[in-house]
Design a protein around this motif. Structure first.
Motif, PDB file in Angstrom:
ATOM      1  N   ALA A 243       0.827  -1.202   0.000  1.00 37.85           N
ATOM      2  CA  ALA A 243       0.000   0.000   0.000  1.00 37.85           C
ATOM      3  C   ALA A 243       0.867   1.260   0.000  1.00 37.85           C
ATOM      4  N   VAL A 244       0.336   2.324  -0.542  1.00 34.12           N
ATOM      5  CA  VAL A 244       1.044   3.608  -0.581  1.00 34.12           C
ATOM      6  C   VAL A 244       0.158   4.657   0.103  1.00 34.12           C
TER       7      VAL A 244
ATOM      8  N   PRO B 135       8.658   5.841  -2.611  1.00 38.04           N
ATOM      9  CA  PRO B 135       9.980   5.184  -2.622  1.00 38.04           C
ATOM     10  C   PRO B 135      10.125   4.144  -1.505  1.00 38.04           C
ATOM     11  N   GLU B 136       9.551   4.432  -0.360  1.00 35.72           N
ATOM     12  CA  GLU B 136       9.617   3.483   0.752  1.00 35.72           C
ATOM     13  C   GLU B 136       8.845   2.196   0.399  1.00 35.72           C
ATOM     14  N   ALA B 137       7.676   2.380  -0.215  1.00 33.63           N
ATOM     15  CA  ALA B 137       6.877   1.218  -0.617  1.00 33.63           C
ATOM     16  C   ALA B 137       7.624   0.393  -1.665  1.00 33.63           C
ATOM     17  N   ILE B 138       8.301   1.082  -2.585  1.00 34.25           N
ATOM     18  CA  ILE B 138       9.081   0.384  -3.614  1.00 34.25           C
ATOM     19  C   ILE B 138      10.208  -0.416  -2.969  1.00 34.25           C
TER      20      ILE B 138
ATOM     21  N   VAL C 124       3.377  -2.634  -6.184  1.00 35.34           N
ATOM     22  CA  VAL C 124       3.170  -1.442  -5.363  1.00 35.34           C
ATOM     23  C   VAL C 124       1.854  -0.793  -5.824  1.00 35.34           C
ATOM     24  N   ALA C 125       1.044  -0.343  -4.894  1.00 34.85           N
ATOM     25  CA  ALA C 125      -0.237   0.263  -5.256  1.00 34.85           C
ATOM     26  C   ALA C 125      -0.005   1.386  -6.264  1.00 34.85           C
ATOM     27  N   PRO C 126      -0.797   1.431  -7.319  1.00 37.22           N
ATOM     28  CA  PRO C 126      -0.561   2.435  -8.357  1.00 37.22           C
ATOM     29  C   PRO C 126      -0.910   3.846  -7.905  1.00 37.22           C
TER      30      PRO C 126
ATOM     31  N   PHE D  69       1.222  -2.870   4.700  1.00 31.93           N
ATOM     32  CA  PHE D  69       1.059  -1.457   5.050  1.00 31.93           C
ATOM     33  C   PHE D  69       2.378  -0.846   5.513  1.00 31.93           C
ATOM     34  N   SER D  70       2.465   0.467   5.358  1.00 29.01           N
ATOM     35  CA  SER D  70       3.713   1.150   5.709  1.00 29.01           C
ATOM     36  C   SER D  70       3.981   1.062   7.213  1.00 29.01           C
ATOM     37  N   SER D  71       2.951   0.717   7.977  1.00 27.59           N
ATOM     38  CA  SER D  71       3.129   0.514   9.415  1.00 27.59           C
ATOM     39  C   SER D  71       3.992  -0.714   9.688  1.00 27.59           C
ATOM     40  N   GLY D  72       4.297  -1.484   8.641  1.00 31.46           N
ATOM     41  CA  GLY D  72       5.050  -2.718   8.837  1.00 31.46           C
ATOM     42  C   GLY D  72       4.146  -3.871   9.222  1.00 31.46           C
ATOM     43  N   GLU D  73       2.885  -3.762   8.818  1.00 39.13           N
ATOM     44  CA  GLU D  73       1.960  -4.860   9.080  1.00 39.13           C
ATOM     45  C   GLU D  73       1.472  -5.434   7.759  1.00 39.13           C
ATOM     46  N   VAL D  74       1.176  -6.722   7.768  1.00 39.78           N
ATOM     47  CA  VAL D  74       0.655  -7.372   6.563  1.00 39.78           C
ATOM     48  C   VAL D  74      -0.700  -7.999   6.891  1.00 39.78           C
ATOM     49  N   LYS D  75      -1.654  -7.761   5.969  1.00 40.14           N
ATOM     50  CA  LYS D  75      -3.023  -8.235   6.197  1.00 40.14           C
ATOM     51  C   LYS D  75      -3.368  -9.314   5.180  1.00 40.14           C
ATOM     52  N   ASP D  76      -3.875 -10.427   5.687  1.00 39.44           N
ATOM     53  CA  ASP D  76      -4.477 -11.443   4.818  1.00 39.44           C
ATOM     54  C   ASP D  76      -5.910 -10.984   4.572  1.00 39.44           C
ATOM     55  N   ILE D  77      -6.198 -10.510   3.366  1.00 36.52           N
ATOM     56  CA  ILE D  77      -7.501  -9.872   3.163  1.00 36.52           C
ATOM     57  C   ILE D  77      -8.637 -10.889   3.111  1.00 36.52           C
ATOM     58  N   ARG D  78      -8.317 -12.161   3.052  1.00 35.41           N
ATOM     59  CA  ARG D  78      -9.373 -13.178   3.066  1.00 35.41           C
ATOM     60  C   ARG D  78      -9.873 -13.405   4.489  1.00 35.41           C
TER      61      ARG D  78
END
Lengths: 440, 440
Positions: free
Chosen positions: A355-356, A363-366, A381-383, A405-414
């Motif tokens: 996410a951006v 650049p951080e997301a990249i 990377v989110a457009p 997410f830039s917070s350093g968290e990852v979400k399983d959206i399912r």
């Protein structure tokens, strides 16, 4: 440009369907290479005299010429309609550079100008394996080819959910030897009519054999009795013997076919049957022949077939015998995908969407994405910098399972589960790394 | 058939060369998928009116028709000459089924009827990546595309020994804005002539600009001065400023190009240069343009190129802008393989040859081979029971590194080392599992 329409006979997959096709092609390639088959690709065009050698089929050839070629200039090239004719040409052209037996596979599109209909295409993909000898080729390769084919089909079944297959095998020596034992001279003519067994039934075949070839009722009935024999083991041998016909060629055919069925039944149980009515029409086979149906989809006809030919090619000095098998990739996949029998968990290779928050943070997301990719995780990377809900919707629409997410968290959206993670160490579950293909 | 000859312009690899090509294509595919690009394949034929849209190129189209089509029937289809025109058609045809930005890669052959010559082919393979927006597409994708391309080229260099690349980038807004700032109306005409800079030199370009377009010496010299600017960082901006020309479009082009060069130079150092004479001729680009040379092989010209186009396609209601890049796979590989600059350790996928003592022992050899394959080791069974020397020669001729004997020993035929081994546990060194590609 106004909206173009699909052209009948030229199937194209949407990205999700293409992932299924790629997975199937990967399995075929892996299976072939595990058995020591090497890839070749030939140009799609062959000179017309090379293509027209087989007679019958030339009406289906697409010819190719430069748009601004001189008026009346002869068409000189045509698109190949199978991968066997180009293989023969390739072997002759490169004969001195190849090592025999030459084991090659070839996965390419072929073109036929026939009328498009269900299961028949003008452009379609085939995957062929062949083993080519120089002057001689041992009979055990006739047994090897169906083992490779059945192993590949078994993986297509267990890994992708493609229906299981039943391979029908016969041997032309067996049929021909049997007909010769009956005193028939034109065995090819009998074979052509027996080939219609499934379509028109035994009685109609008897009528053809009597009416068109002048066989007696008894002899015609013998031919049909042979064609009616099937067995999943070597028991067909006794049933043929019981018909009381004798010839050396018949003995040779019976022995070769019995070895094939016995070996294949042991290696891949329940997937092969000796079926003595299989003739493969007008093709140029001289021994073992293979046809293959998808179980539950018999109406599609044979989706993969092949056989033994004493002479794939000859340059006058050397003859190249071969045995080969061709998977009708498009023929198998297009109906299954179109009818929704196969499905894929996502329409993109992407496993993680980073996410951006704002364009300044791109650049951080990249950088995060690069860390994930460096460990083999397909990542986008989110457009557009956007609120989280929109980014999750972006992932959801494509079936991308994870949003970072830039917070350093990852979400399983399912599942909605969200966890702190390190881009240098986190791995998705193995099953999520690439799209999953399976029965719908 | 007498021995056929190769046809100029239609290169085909021997099996060893094809392994190199497969490896290169695998790297491209992996790189693209890691960045979330999904594969599509389009039919090779397009209606002629779709293909001829671009004007100039139509003389190079191959038309396709059925051999037995009615005399005088119009040719209706042609082979695609690039993968961009088919992409545009595919996007319009499937617009409602695609998610935007649509990230696709496409690896297929294309055909051009031009005169074959060194580095120019009539049939050749391209690998394209494009990102297509619906109505809009953010400028950061212009930076993303060369990063993906350079990452892929870097892997081709380090893993296969393909020469490193230098990517030359420019921005049409920059050139066009500069020309407008000079009071030039027909900026496209200037661009076309500046495109000849490398071929004819700066003075000849000045002559063309004066003679053909009526520019003054001063203005023509300014155009050539711009074209002569190159830098591997953003320092080109000051050099352009120093020429004293001003326009908003120029500012926008300078900013976009500076961002691109700065980002790419940081990500993949030494592989990109702003080169303000790059124009990409008559192509339909509207912003960033890319050209790529192999270092040491500059005479081959650009082997991979692309750029930004404001309208890939439009159906009258929706416009689809895009940015894309095309790898000339055949153009890169055929000269390197033909000249022996790249080599492969063996001409077959096979890692192990299982020897056969006698035909009676073949089933045992097949069982051993299956155990090895079950653990991913490409294995062949010797085609003929023969003495060991002949079996080793069979392996040696193909570069197969290991021969497995029925005694339960495996021999590395390169070193001669022979060790007892268990077919259920033995693994070859990782490096021997598949053929090794590298500089010759």
């Amino acid at each position: 440009m106004s909206r173009p329409k699909p052209i009948s006979g030229y199937p194209e997959f949407l990205p999700a369907g293409r992932i299924i096709e790629q997975r199937a092609l990967d399995i075929l390639r892996e299976s072939f290479e595990l058995h020591g088959f090497g890839s070749i690709e030939t140009r799609v065009m062959e000179p017309l005299d090379v293509l027209s050698r087989k007679g019958e089929i030339d009406k289906e050839i697409f010819t190719v010429r430069r748009l601004h070629a001189e008026e009346g200039a002869a068409d000189e090239m045509g698109l190949h309609f199978d991968l066997t004719v180009p293989l023969a040409r390739y072997v002759l052209e490169n004969a001195g550079h190849l090592a025999y037996p030459f084991r090659r596979y070839q996965i390419q599109k072929v073109w036929r100008g026939e009328r498009p209909q269900e299961g028949r295409y003008r452009e379609f993909c085939q995957a062929d394996i062949d083993i080519i000898g120089s002057e001689t080729l041992a009979a055990h390769h006739d047994v090897e080819i169906p083992l490779v084919a059945l192993e590949a089909f078994e993986r297509l079944h267990t890994e992708l959910g493609i229906p299981p297959v039943l391979m029908h095998v016969n041997n032309r020596k067996l049929s021909q030897g049997f007909y010769e034992g009956l005193g028939i001279d034109d065995t090819a003519a009998v074979l052509q009519r027996v080939d219609k067994f499934d379509k028109i039934g035994p009685d109609a075949v008897v009528d053809l054999l009597k009416g068109e070839l002048g066989l007696t009722e008894t002899v015609a009935r013998q031919c049909v009795a042979l064609a009616d024999i099937q067995s999943a083991d070597a028991s067909f041998v006794d049933r043929v013997r019981a018909l009381g016909v004798r010839s050396d060629l018949l003995d040779q055919g019976l022995e070769e076919l019995a070895t094939l069925v016995t070996t294949a039944a042991a290696a891949v149980p329940g997937r092969i049957v000796a079926d003595l009515k299989i003739a493969r029409g007008l093709d140029y086979y001289t021994g073992t022949v293979y046809e293959t149906e998808l179980v539950g989809y018999e109406k599609m006809g044979s989706v993969a077939s092949g056989g033994r030919y004493d002479s794939l090619a000859s340059d006058g000095k050397t003859t190249y015998p071969g045995v080969g098998y061709s998977f009708g990739v498009t023929r198998i996949l297009v109906p299954l995908v179109t009818k929704g029998k196969l499905a894929v968990s996502r329409s993109v290779p992407t496993c993680v969407l980073v996410a951006v928050d704002s364009e300044e943070a791109r650049p951080e997301a990249i950088a995060t994405a690069q860390k994930l990719r460096a460990r083999g995780i397909p990542t986008e990377v989110a457009p557009k910098a956007d609120r989280f809900g929109k980014q999750i919707r972006y992932a959801d629409r494509r079936g991308i399972p994870f949003v970072w997410f830039s917070s350093g968290e990852v979400k399983d959206i399912r599942s909605g589960d969200q966890l702190a993670a390190d881009a240098d160490a986190w791995m998705p579950p193995e099953a999520d790394l690439t799209p999953n293909v399976g029965p719908a």
